[in-house]
Design an enzyme around this catalytic site. Structure first.
Site, short mmCIF file in Angstrom:
data_model
loop_
_atom_site.label_atom_id
_atom_site.label_comp_id
_atom_site.label_asym_id
_atom_site.label_seq_id
_atom_site.Cartn_x
_atom_site.Cartn_y
_atom_site.Cartn_z
N GLU A 174 0.83 -1.21 0.00
CA GLU A 174 0.00 0.00 0.00
C GLU A 174 0.87 1.26 0.00
O GLU A 174 0.71 2.15 0.84
CB GLU A 174 -0.99 -0.01 1.18
CG GLU A 174 -1.95 -1.18 1.08
CD GLU A 174 -3.21 -1.07 1.95
OE1 GLU A 174 -3.24 -0.24 2.88
OE2 GLU A 174 -4.16 -1.83 1.68
N GLU A 296 -5.06 -8.66 -0.77
CA GLU A 296 -5.93 -8.38 0.38
C GLU A 296 -7.34 -8.19 -0.16
O GLU A 296 -7.57 -7.33 -1.01
CB GLU A 296 -5.48 -7.12 1.13
CG GLU A 296 -4.20 -7.33 1.91
CD GLU A 296 -3.79 -6.13 2.77
OE1 GLU A 296 -4.68 -5.39 3.26
OE2 GLU A 296 -2.58 -5.93 2.93
O1 AHR Z 1 -5.60 -5.97 6.60
C1 AHR Z 1 -5.44 -4.86 7.44
C2 AHR Z 1 -4.68 -3.73 6.77
O2 AHR Z 1 -5.44 -3.29 5.68
C3 AHR Z 1 -3.35 -4.05 6.16
O3 AHR Z 1 -2.30 -3.95 7.04
C4 AHR Z 1 -3.20 -3.01 5.10
O4 AHR Z 1 -2.39 -3.46 4.04
C5 AHR Z 1 -4.62 -2.69 4.71
O5 AHR Z 1 -4.87 -1.34 4.70
#
Ligand code: AHR
Length: 484
Positions: A174, A296
Protein backbone atom coordinates in the site's frame (compact mmCIF):
# COMPACT_ATOMS: atom_id res chain seq x y z
CA UNK A 1 -36.42 -21.21 -13.09
CA UNK A 2 -32.90 -20.18 -14.06
CA UNK A 3 -30.69 -22.30 -16.28
CA UNK A 4 -26.97 -22.60 -15.67
CA UNK A 5 -25.23 -23.40 -18.95
CA UNK A 6 -21.93 -25.23 -18.50
CA UNK A 7 -19.98 -24.58 -21.67
CA UNK A 8 -17.47 -27.43 -21.59
CA UNK A 9 -15.60 -26.66 -24.85
CA UNK A 10 -14.86 -23.10 -23.72
CA UNK A 11 -11.97 -23.51 -21.32
CA UNK A 12 -10.79 -20.38 -19.52
CA UNK A 13 -7.55 -21.74 -18.06
CA UNK A 14 -6.15 -23.51 -15.01
CA UNK A 15 -7.27 -22.14 -11.66
CA UNK A 16 -4.04 -21.41 -9.80
CA UNK A 17 -4.33 -23.03 -6.37
CA UNK A 18 -2.83 -19.78 -5.01
CA UNK A 19 -6.14 -18.01 -5.72
CA UNK A 20 -7.26 -19.74 -2.49
CA UNK A 21 -4.45 -18.09 -0.50
CA UNK A 22 -4.33 -16.56 2.99
CA UNK A 23 -2.86 -13.58 4.79
CA UNK A 24 -1.43 -13.44 8.33
CA UNK A 25 -0.24 -10.03 9.47
CA UNK A 26 1.20 -9.00 12.81
CA UNK A 27 -1.88 -7.03 13.73
CA UNK A 28 -4.30 -7.30 16.65
CA UNK A 29 -4.99 -10.98 17.39
CA UNK A 30 -3.92 -12.62 14.14
CA UNK A 31 -0.49 -13.93 15.14
CA UNK A 32 -0.49 -13.67 18.94
CA UNK A 33 -3.58 -15.28 20.57
CA UNK A 34 -4.82 -16.37 17.13
CA UNK A 35 -2.20 -18.55 15.51
CA UNK A 36 0.51 -18.44 18.13
CA UNK A 37 -0.13 -19.46 21.72
CA UNK A 38 3.50 -20.17 22.64
CA UNK A 39 5.38 -23.40 23.19
CA UNK A 40 4.71 -23.44 26.96
CA UNK A 41 0.99 -22.80 26.65
CA UNK A 42 -1.58 -25.17 28.15
CA UNK A 43 -3.52 -24.72 24.90
CA UNK A 44 -2.65 -27.68 22.63
CA UNK A 45 0.00 -26.47 20.23
CA UNK A 46 2.57 -27.64 17.72
CA UNK A 47 5.81 -25.81 18.43
CA UNK A 48 3.82 -22.83 19.69
CA UNK A 49 1.14 -22.75 16.98
CA UNK A 50 -2.47 -23.49 17.98
CA UNK A 51 -2.96 -27.17 17.07
CA UNK A 52 -6.69 -27.02 16.34
CA UNK A 53 -6.26 -24.14 13.92
CA UNK A 54 -3.32 -25.78 12.15
CA UNK A 55 -5.28 -29.00 11.64
CA UNK A 56 -8.38 -27.25 10.35
CA UNK A 57 -6.33 -25.00 8.08
CA UNK A 58 -4.55 -28.02 6.64
CA UNK A 59 -7.92 -29.57 5.84
CA UNK A 60 -8.74 -26.82 3.32
CA UNK A 61 -5.42 -27.13 1.44
CA UNK A 62 -3.97 -23.68 2.03
CA UNK A 63 -1.80 -23.06 -1.04
CA UNK A 64 0.04 -19.94 0.10
CA UNK A 65 0.25 -17.58 3.09
CA UNK A 66 1.29 -13.93 2.89
CA UNK A 67 3.34 -12.55 5.81
CA UNK A 68 4.31 -10.41 7.84
CA UNK A 69 1.98 -7.62 6.62
CA UNK A 70 0.16 -5.50 5.46
CA UNK A 71 1.19 -2.19 6.91
CA UNK A 72 3.24 -4.03 9.53
CA UNK A 73 5.70 -5.01 6.82
CA UNK A 74 6.63 -1.38 6.19
CA UNK A 75 8.04 -1.02 9.72
CA UNK A 76 9.56 -4.51 9.97
CA UNK A 77 13.20 -5.34 10.52
CA UNK A 78 13.65 -9.05 9.80
CA UNK A 79 16.68 -9.24 12.09
CA UNK A 80 14.38 -8.65 15.09
CA UNK A 81 12.69 -11.99 14.38
CA UNK A 82 15.64 -14.40 14.32
CA UNK A 83 17.91 -15.97 16.97
CA UNK A 84 17.87 -15.55 20.74
CA UNK A 85 17.01 -12.49 22.84
CA UNK A 86 14.60 -10.90 20.42
CA UNK A 87 13.73 -7.27 21.05
CA UNK A 88 10.29 -5.93 21.87
CA UNK A 89 9.40 -3.01 19.62
CA UNK A 90 6.49 -0.74 18.97
CA UNK A 91 4.77 -2.24 15.96
CA UNK A 92 2.89 -0.61 13.10
CA UNK A 93 -0.38 -0.78 14.96
CA UNK A 94 0.78 0.29 18.44
CA UNK A 95 -0.87 3.74 18.08
CA UNK A 96 -4.17 1.94 17.37
CA UNK A 97 -4.16 -0.87 19.92
CA UNK A 98 -1.33 -0.15 22.37
CA UNK A 99 0.23 -3.58 21.82
CA UNK A 100 3.95 -4.18 21.29
CA UNK A 101 5.68 -6.68 19.05
CA UNK A 102 7.57 -9.37 20.95
CA UNK A 103 9.03 -10.86 17.77
CA UNK A 104 8.38 -14.35 19.11
CA UNK A 105 7.18 -15.23 15.63
CA UNK A 106 9.79 -14.43 13.01
CA UNK A 107 11.11 -15.95 9.80
CA UNK A 108 11.81 -19.46 11.18
CA UNK A 109 8.50 -19.75 12.99
CA UNK A 110 6.49 -18.52 10.01
CA UNK A 111 8.27 -20.97 7.73
CA UNK A 112 7.44 -23.73 10.20
CA UNK A 113 3.78 -22.75 9.89
CA UNK A 114 4.06 -23.08 6.12
CA UNK A 115 5.77 -26.45 6.40
CA UNK A 116 3.13 -27.73 8.84
CA UNK A 117 0.20 -26.67 6.65
CA UNK A 118 1.74 -27.39 3.24
CA UNK A 119 1.39 -23.74 2.17
CA UNK A 120 3.93 -21.83 0.10
CA UNK A 121 5.39 -18.66 1.61
CA UNK A 122 4.76 -15.18 0.26
CA UNK A 123 6.94 -12.58 2.01
CA UNK A 124 6.04 -8.89 1.93
CA UNK A 125 9.25 -6.85 1.93
CA UNK A 126 9.60 -3.41 3.47
CA UNK A 127 10.18 -0.71 0.86
CA UNK A 128 9.48 2.29 3.07
CA UNK A 129 11.81 2.22 6.05
CA UNK A 130 14.80 0.02 5.16
CA UNK A 131 17.31 -0.05 2.32
CA UNK A 132 17.38 -2.44 -0.66
CA UNK A 133 20.50 -3.97 0.90
CA UNK A 134 18.53 -4.82 4.05
CA UNK A 135 16.01 -6.79 1.98
CA UNK A 136 18.78 -8.37 -0.08
CA UNK A 137 20.28 -9.58 3.21
CA UNK A 138 16.94 -11.09 4.24
CA UNK A 139 16.81 -12.94 0.93
CA UNK A 140 20.43 -14.04 1.36
CA UNK A 141 19.61 -15.31 4.89
CA UNK A 142 16.58 -17.24 3.63
CA UNK A 143 17.61 -18.46 0.21
CA UNK A 144 21.37 -18.91 -0.04
CA UNK A 145 22.51 -22.56 -0.22
CA UNK A 146 23.70 -24.31 2.92
CA UNK A 147 27.19 -23.42 4.02
CA UNK A 148 27.77 -20.68 1.44
CA UNK A 149 27.35 -17.16 2.79
CA UNK A 150 27.80 -15.81 6.30
CA UNK A 151 24.04 -15.28 6.53
CA UNK A 152 23.34 -18.84 5.33
CA UNK A 153 25.62 -20.03 8.15
CA UNK A 154 23.75 -17.85 10.62
CA UNK A 155 20.50 -19.48 9.41
CA UNK A 156 22.10 -22.87 10.01
CA UNK A 157 23.15 -21.82 13.53
CA UNK A 158 19.52 -20.85 14.10
CA UNK A 159 18.36 -24.33 13.21
CA UNK A 160 17.75 -24.40 9.44
CA UNK A 161 20.77 -25.46 7.38
CA UNK A 162 18.84 -25.86 4.13
CA UNK A 163 17.50 -22.74 2.41
CA UNK A 164 13.85 -21.86 2.91
CA UNK A 165 11.52 -22.01 -0.06
CA UNK A 166 10.00 -18.57 -0.52
CA UNK A 167 8.83 -18.30 -4.11
CA UNK A 168 6.92 -15.00 -3.79
CA UNK A 169 8.22 -11.60 -2.65
CA UNK A 170 6.05 -8.50 -2.46
CA UNK A 171 7.96 -5.26 -2.89
CA UNK A 172 6.17 -2.81 -0.61
CA UNK A 173 2.61 -2.66 0.70
CA UNK A 174 0.00 0.00 0.00
CA UNK A 175 2.69 2.48 -0.99
CA UNK A 176 -0.06 4.85 -2.13
CA UNK A 177 -1.01 5.07 1.58
CA UNK A 178 0.73 4.02 4.79
CA UNK A 179 3.60 2.49 2.82
CA UNK A 180 5.39 5.79 2.28
CA UNK A 181 2.45 7.82 0.95
CA UNK A 182 4.11 7.82 -2.47
CA UNK A 183 3.08 9.10 -5.84
CA UNK A 184 2.75 6.33 -8.46
CA UNK A 185 5.84 7.52 -10.32
CA UNK A 186 7.92 7.57 -7.13
CA UNK A 187 6.78 4.08 -6.18
CA UNK A 188 7.41 2.67 -9.64
CA UNK A 189 10.97 4.00 -9.61
CA UNK A 190 11.54 2.68 -6.08
CA UNK A 191 10.21 -0.72 -7.16
CA UNK A 192 12.73 -0.78 -9.99
CA UNK A 193 15.56 0.17 -7.62
CA UNK A 194 14.70 -2.42 -4.94
CA UNK A 195 13.92 -5.24 -7.30
CA UNK A 196 17.12 -4.90 -9.27
CA UNK A 197 19.02 -5.50 -6.02
CA UNK A 198 16.65 -8.28 -4.84
CA UNK A 199 16.76 -10.05 -8.19
CA UNK A 200 20.52 -10.17 -7.86
CA UNK A 201 20.16 -12.69 -5.00
CA UNK A 202 17.59 -14.94 -6.65
CA UNK A 203 16.16 -14.41 -10.09
CA UNK A 204 13.84 -17.42 -9.89
CA UNK A 205 11.43 -15.98 -7.32
CA UNK A 206 8.41 -13.89 -8.30
CA UNK A 207 8.32 -10.18 -7.45
CA UNK A 208 4.99 -8.45 -6.98
CA UNK A 209 4.54 -4.70 -7.31
CA UNK A 210 2.13 -2.71 -5.15
CA UNK A 211 -1.00 -2.15 -7.15
CA UNK A 212 -4.14 -0.14 -6.75
CA UNK A 213 -6.73 0.10 -4.03
CA UNK A 214 -10.37 -0.49 -4.93
CA UNK A 215 -11.32 1.60 -7.94
CA UNK A 216 -8.25 3.86 -7.99
CA UNK A 217 -7.11 3.11 -11.51
CA UNK A 218 -5.02 6.30 -11.63
CA UNK A 219 -2.41 4.44 -9.59
CA UNK A 220 -2.32 1.66 -12.19
CA UNK A 221 -2.10 4.18 -15.02
CA UNK A 222 0.85 5.82 -13.23
CA UNK A 223 2.78 2.73 -12.14
CA UNK A 224 2.34 0.23 -14.97
CA UNK A 225 4.04 2.14 -17.84
CA UNK A 226 7.11 2.69 -15.66
CA UNK A 227 7.23 -1.00 -14.77
CA UNK A 228 6.69 -1.94 -18.40
CA UNK A 229 9.76 -0.04 -19.48
CA UNK A 230 11.94 -1.68 -16.80
CA UNK A 231 13.85 -4.95 -16.99
CA UNK A 232 10.70 -7.06 -16.61
CA UNK A 233 11.42 -8.09 -13.03
CA UNK A 234 7.76 -7.68 -12.17
CA UNK A 235 5.78 -10.93 -12.07
CA UNK A 236 2.60 -9.75 -10.41
CA UNK A 237 0.53 -6.62 -9.82
CA UNK A 238 -1.02 -6.73 -6.35
CA UNK A 239 -4.37 -5.09 -5.72
CA UNK A 240 -6.46 -4.61 -2.57
CA UNK A 241 -10.23 -4.48 -2.35
CA UNK A 242 -12.21 -4.32 0.89
CA UNK A 243 -15.72 -4.33 -0.44
CA UNK A 244 -17.50 -2.44 2.32
CA UNK A 245 -14.77 -0.18 3.61
CA UNK A 246 -16.73 2.85 2.56
CA UNK A 247 -20.43 2.90 2.06
CA UNK A 248 -23.50 1.90 3.86
CA UNK A 249 -23.49 -1.83 4.29
CA UNK A 250 -24.32 -1.65 8.00
CA UNK A 251 -23.17 -3.62 10.99
CA UNK A 252 -21.20 -6.88 10.62
CA UNK A 253 -24.07 -8.84 12.19
CA UNK A 254 -27.07 -6.58 12.58
CA UNK A 255 -27.73 -5.51 8.97
CA UNK A 256 -30.92 -5.03 6.94
CA UNK A 257 -31.91 -6.79 3.71
CA UNK A 258 -31.17 -3.55 1.90
CA UNK A 259 -27.65 -3.55 3.37
CA UNK A 260 -27.27 -7.19 2.35
CA UNK A 261 -28.15 -6.22 -1.25
CA UNK A 262 -25.75 -3.27 -1.24
CA UNK A 263 -22.90 -5.49 -0.11
CA UNK A 264 -23.68 -8.03 -2.85
CA UNK A 265 -23.37 -5.26 -5.44
CA UNK A 266 -20.09 -4.07 -3.96
CA UNK A 267 -18.65 -7.59 -3.80
CA UNK A 268 -19.54 -8.13 -7.46
CA UNK A 269 -17.44 -5.12 -8.38
CA UNK A 270 -14.31 -7.22 -7.87
CA UNK A 271 -14.93 -8.31 -11.47
CA UNK A 272 -14.67 -4.75 -12.75
CA UNK A 273 -11.48 -4.16 -10.73
CA UNK A 274 -9.88 -7.23 -12.28
CA UNK A 275 -10.97 -6.36 -15.82
CA UNK A 276 -9.96 -2.70 -15.70
CA UNK A 277 -6.54 -3.31 -14.19
CA UNK A 278 -5.96 -6.20 -16.59
CA UNK A 279 -6.79 -3.98 -19.55
CA UNK A 280 -4.10 -1.53 -18.45
CA UNK A 281 -1.55 -4.35 -18.01
CA UNK A 282 -2.43 -5.63 -21.51
CA UNK A 283 -2.24 -2.19 -23.05
CA UNK A 284 1.45 -2.18 -22.04
CA UNK A 285 1.98 -5.73 -23.37
CA UNK A 286 2.81 -7.11 -19.92
CA UNK A 287 0.19 -9.86 -19.83
CA UNK A 288 2.62 -12.71 -20.46
CA UNK A 289 4.79 -12.02 -17.43
CA UNK A 290 2.73 -9.91 -15.03
CA UNK A 291 -0.57 -11.36 -13.82
CA UNK A 292 -2.86 -9.96 -11.16
CA UNK A 293 -2.48 -10.72 -7.45
CA UNK A 294 -5.33 -9.69 -5.14
CA UNK A 295 -3.36 -9.96 -1.93
CA UNK A 296 -5.93 -8.38 0.38
CA UNK A 297 -9.65 -8.83 -0.07
CA UNK A 298 -12.75 -9.23 2.04
CA UNK A 299 -15.33 -7.32 4.06
CA UNK A 300 -14.12 -4.48 6.26
CA UNK A 301 -17.32 -3.68 8.11
CA UNK A 302 -17.73 -0.08 9.11
CA UNK A 303 -19.54 -1.24 12.24
CA UNK A 304 -18.20 -4.35 13.88
CA UNK A 305 -20.36 -6.27 16.33
CA UNK A 306 -18.56 -7.02 19.55
CA UNK A 307 -16.91 -10.40 19.69
CA UNK A 308 -16.06 -11.99 23.02
CA UNK A 309 -13.87 -9.57 24.93
CA UNK A 310 -13.42 -7.73 21.63
CA UNK A 311 -9.84 -7.05 22.46
CA UNK A 312 -8.34 -7.36 19.01
CA UNK A 313 -7.89 -4.58 16.50
CA UNK A 314 -10.06 -5.00 13.36
CA UNK A 315 -11.69 -8.12 14.76
CA UNK A 316 -15.20 -8.67 13.44
CA UNK A 317 -17.88 -11.36 13.43
CA UNK A 318 -18.54 -13.16 10.19
CA UNK A 319 -22.06 -14.17 9.09
CA UNK A 320 -23.76 -15.86 6.13
CA UNK A 321 -23.40 -12.48 4.41
CA UNK A 322 -19.60 -12.67 4.60
CA UNK A 323 -19.81 -16.27 3.37
CA UNK A 324 -21.76 -15.07 0.33
CA UNK A 325 -19.12 -12.39 -0.35
CA UNK A 326 -16.56 -15.20 -0.22
CA UNK A 327 -18.58 -17.29 -2.68
CA UNK A 328 -18.99 -14.35 -5.08
CA UNK A 329 -15.31 -13.39 -4.90
CA UNK A 330 -13.95 -16.89 -5.40
CA UNK A 331 -16.34 -17.43 -8.32
CA UNK A 332 -15.03 -14.22 -9.91
CA UNK A 333 -11.41 -15.34 -9.43
CA UNK A 334 -12.20 -18.73 -10.98
CA UNK A 335 -13.86 -17.11 -13.99
CA UNK A 336 -10.81 -14.85 -14.42
CA UNK A 337 -8.15 -17.44 -13.71
CA UNK A 338 -6.41 -16.47 -16.95
CA UNK A 339 -5.63 -13.08 -15.34
CA UNK A 340 -5.42 -13.74 -11.57
CA UNK A 341 -2.48 -15.81 -10.34
CA UNK A 342 -2.93 -15.37 -6.59
CA UNK A 343 -5.33 -13.94 -4.02
CA UNK A 344 -5.08 -13.71 -0.24
CA UNK A 345 -8.17 -13.27 1.90
CA UNK A 346 -7.67 -10.73 4.71
CA UNK A 347 -7.13 -12.18 7.22
CA UNK A 348 -6.86 -15.74 8.52
CA UNK A 349 -7.92 -15.35 12.14
CA UNK A 350 -9.42 -12.69 14.46
CA UNK A 351 -9.29 -9.97 11.83
CA UNK A 352 -11.66 -8.64 9.14
CA UNK A 353 -12.82 -11.42 6.75
CA UNK A 354 -11.56 -14.22 8.98
CA UNK A 355 -11.80 -17.98 8.56
CA UNK A 356 -11.17 -18.54 12.27
CA UNK A 357 -11.96 -16.85 15.56
CA UNK A 358 -9.75 -17.86 18.45
CA UNK A 359 -9.28 -16.77 22.02
CA UNK A 360 -7.86 -18.66 25.01
CA UNK A 361 -8.78 -22.31 24.52
CA UNK A 362 -11.54 -21.48 22.02
CA UNK A 363 -11.05 -21.83 18.27
CA UNK A 364 -13.98 -21.85 15.86
CA UNK A 365 -14.47 -21.67 12.12
CA UNK A 366 -16.58 -18.99 10.45
CA UNK A 367 -19.03 -19.52 7.56
CA UNK A 368 -16.26 -18.20 5.28
CA UNK A 369 -14.06 -21.15 6.30
CA UNK A 370 -16.75 -23.52 5.06
CA UNK A 371 -16.88 -21.79 1.68
CA UNK A 372 -13.12 -22.25 1.26
CA UNK A 373 -13.63 -25.91 2.17
CA UNK A 374 -16.51 -26.38 -0.28
CA UNK A 375 -14.57 -24.66 -3.09
CA UNK A 376 -11.19 -26.33 -2.58
CA UNK A 377 -11.76 -28.78 -5.45
CA UNK A 378 -11.35 -25.85 -7.87
CA UNK A 379 -7.66 -25.60 -6.98
CA UNK A 380 -5.62 -26.64 -10.01
CA UNK A 381 -8.75 -27.49 -12.06
CA UNK A 382 -9.60 -26.23 -15.58
CA UNK A 383 -12.19 -23.47 -15.40
CA UNK A 384 -14.94 -23.65 -18.02
CA UNK A 385 -17.23 -20.88 -19.14
CA UNK A 386 -20.66 -20.58 -17.54
CA UNK A 387 -23.72 -18.57 -18.45
CA UNK A 388 -26.87 -18.07 -16.37
CA UNK A 389 -30.28 -17.14 -17.79
CA UNK A 390 -32.27 -14.20 -16.34
CA UNK A 391 -29.42 -13.10 -14.14
CA UNK A 392 -29.16 -9.33 -14.61
CA UNK A 393 -30.57 -8.09 -11.32
CA UNK A 394 -27.76 -8.52 -8.77
CA UNK A 395 -30.12 -8.74 -5.79
CA UNK A 396 -31.80 -11.87 -7.19
CA UNK A 397 -28.90 -13.25 -9.18
CA UNK A 398 -26.81 -16.37 -8.96
CA UNK A 399 -23.03 -16.19 -8.70
CA UNK A 400 -21.55 -19.20 -10.49
CA UNK A 401 -18.27 -20.75 -11.59
CA UNK A 402 -17.38 -24.23 -12.79
CA UNK A 403 -14.29 -26.32 -13.34
CA UNK A 404 -13.23 -29.81 -14.40
CA UNK A 405 -10.52 -32.03 -12.98
CA UNK A 406 -9.89 -35.75 -13.47
CA UNK A 407 -13.13 -36.16 -15.40
CA UNK A 408 -15.25 -34.59 -12.65
CA UNK A 409 -17.13 -31.30 -12.75
CA UNK A 410 -17.41 -28.89 -9.81
CA UNK A 411 -20.03 -26.14 -9.97
CA UNK A 412 -20.17 -23.56 -7.18
CA UNK A 413 -23.23 -21.35 -6.83
CA UNK A 414 -24.36 -18.57 -4.53
CA UNK A 415 -28.00 -17.51 -4.45
CA UNK A 416 -27.60 -13.80 -3.74
CA UNK A 417 -31.23 -13.23 -2.87
CA UNK A 418 -31.74 -12.72 0.85
CA UNK A 419 -35.48 -13.42 0.51
CA UNK A 420 -36.19 -15.84 -2.36
CA UNK A 421 -35.19 -19.44 -3.00
CA UNK A 422 -33.90 -20.14 -6.51
CA UNK A 423 -34.95 -23.06 -8.67
CA UNK A 424 -32.24 -23.95 -11.15
CA UNK A 425 -31.48 -26.48 -13.84
CA UNK A 426 -28.13 -27.41 -15.36
CA UNK A 427 -27.49 -27.58 -19.09
CA UNK A 428 -24.23 -29.09 -20.32
CA UNK A 429 -22.92 -27.92 -23.69
CA UNK A 430 -20.45 -30.45 -25.06
CA UNK A 431 -21.05 -33.03 -22.36
CA UNK A 432 -23.98 -35.14 -21.30
CA UNK A 433 -24.61 -34.67 -17.60
CA UNK A 434 -24.65 -37.80 -15.43
CA UNK A 435 -27.66 -38.67 -13.29
CA UNK A 436 -25.82 -38.81 -9.99
CA UNK A 437 -23.82 -36.27 -8.07
CA UNK A 438 -23.07 -34.94 -4.62
CA UNK A 439 -24.27 -31.60 -3.34
CA UNK A 440 -23.00 -29.58 -0.36
CA UNK A 441 -25.15 -26.76 0.96
CA UNK A 442 -24.25 -23.90 3.30
CA UNK A 443 -27.45 -22.10 4.27
CA UNK A 444 -29.41 -20.84 7.25
CA UNK A 445 -32.93 -19.54 7.69
CA UNK A 446 -31.46 -16.39 9.25
CA UNK A 447 -29.18 -14.37 6.97
CA UNK A 448 -27.43 -13.02 10.09
CA UNK A 449 -26.47 -16.51 11.28
CA UNK A 450 -22.91 -16.94 12.48
CA UNK A 451 -20.81 -19.20 14.68
CA UNK A 452 -19.78 -18.28 18.21
CA UNK A 453 -17.58 -19.81 20.90
CA UNK A 454 -20.79 -20.98 22.62
CA UNK A 455 -22.45 -22.26 19.41
CA UNK A 456 -19.65 -23.09 16.96
CA UNK A 457 -21.81 -25.15 14.56
CA UNK A 458 -24.71 -22.80 13.83
CA UNK A 459 -23.56 -22.50 10.21
CA UNK A 460 -22.04 -25.69 8.81
CA UNK A 461 -22.50 -27.39 5.42
CA UNK A 462 -24.73 -30.39 4.82
CA UNK A 463 -24.24 -33.04 2.14
CA UNK A 464 -26.65 -35.10 0.04
CA UNK A 465 -26.88 -36.90 -3.30
CA UNK A 466 -28.66 -35.20 -6.20
CA UNK A 467 -29.51 -35.71 -9.86
CA UNK A 468 -27.77 -33.16 -12.16
CA UNK A 469 -30.46 -33.78 -14.80
CA UNK A 470 -33.26 -32.57 -12.54
CA UNK A 471 -34.05 -29.15 -11.12
CA UNK A 472 -32.49 -28.10 -7.82
CA UNK A 473 -33.69 -25.64 -5.19
CA UNK A 474 -31.07 -23.34 -3.70
CA UNK A 475 -32.42 -21.71 -0.54
CA UNK A 476 -32.31 -17.92 -0.19
CA UNK A 477 -28.78 -16.78 0.68
CA UNK A 478 -27.61 -20.34 0.18
CA UNK A 479 -24.25 -21.48 -1.19
CA UNK A 480 -24.04 -24.77 -3.03
CA UNK A 481 -21.34 -26.93 -4.56
CA UNK A 482 -22.31 -29.60 -7.06
CA UNK A 483 -19.87 -32.39 -7.87
CA UNK A 484 -20.51 -34.99 -10.59
O1 AHR B 1 -5.60 -5.97 6.60
C1 AHR B 1 -5.44 -4.86 7.44
C2 AHR B 1 -4.68 -3.73 6.77
O2 AHR B 1 -5.44 -3.29 5.68
C3 AHR B 1 -3.35 -4.05 6.16
O3 AHR B 1 -2.30 -3.95 7.04
C4 AHR B 1 -3.20 -3.01 5.10
O4 AHR B 1 -2.39 -3.46 4.04
C5 AHR B 1 -4.62 -2.69 4.71
O5 AHR B 1 -4.87 -1.34 4.70
Amino acid sequence: MKTIYLIYPKKIGTIAPEIYGHFTEHIGGVIYDGLWVGKDSSIPNINGFRKELIEKLKAINPPVIRWPGGCFAEGYDWRDGIGENRPTRPYWWTPDDGRYESNEVGTHEFMELCEMTGAKAYFAANLTSVSPLHIRNWMDYCLSPKGTTTLAKEREKNGHPEPFEIPYWGVGNENWGDGGNMRPETYADEFRRYVSVMNNIDSKVDFFACGSNSFEYEWTHGVVPILASSLKYVNGYSMHYYCCFEGSCGDAVDFTVDEWDKLMVRANRMEEIIERNWNIICSHAMQEYCKLVVDEWGCWHAKRAKLGANKHLLEQQSTMRDAMVTAITLNIFNRHCDKVKMANVAQLVNNLHALFLAEGEHCITTPTYHVFDMYKGHQGAEAIDVCVSENDDVATSLSVSASCKDGKTLVTIGNLSATEDAVISLNGTGMELPSKGVMYLLAHEDIHAHNTFENPDTVVPTMKEFNPRKSIVIPKAGIVTLQF
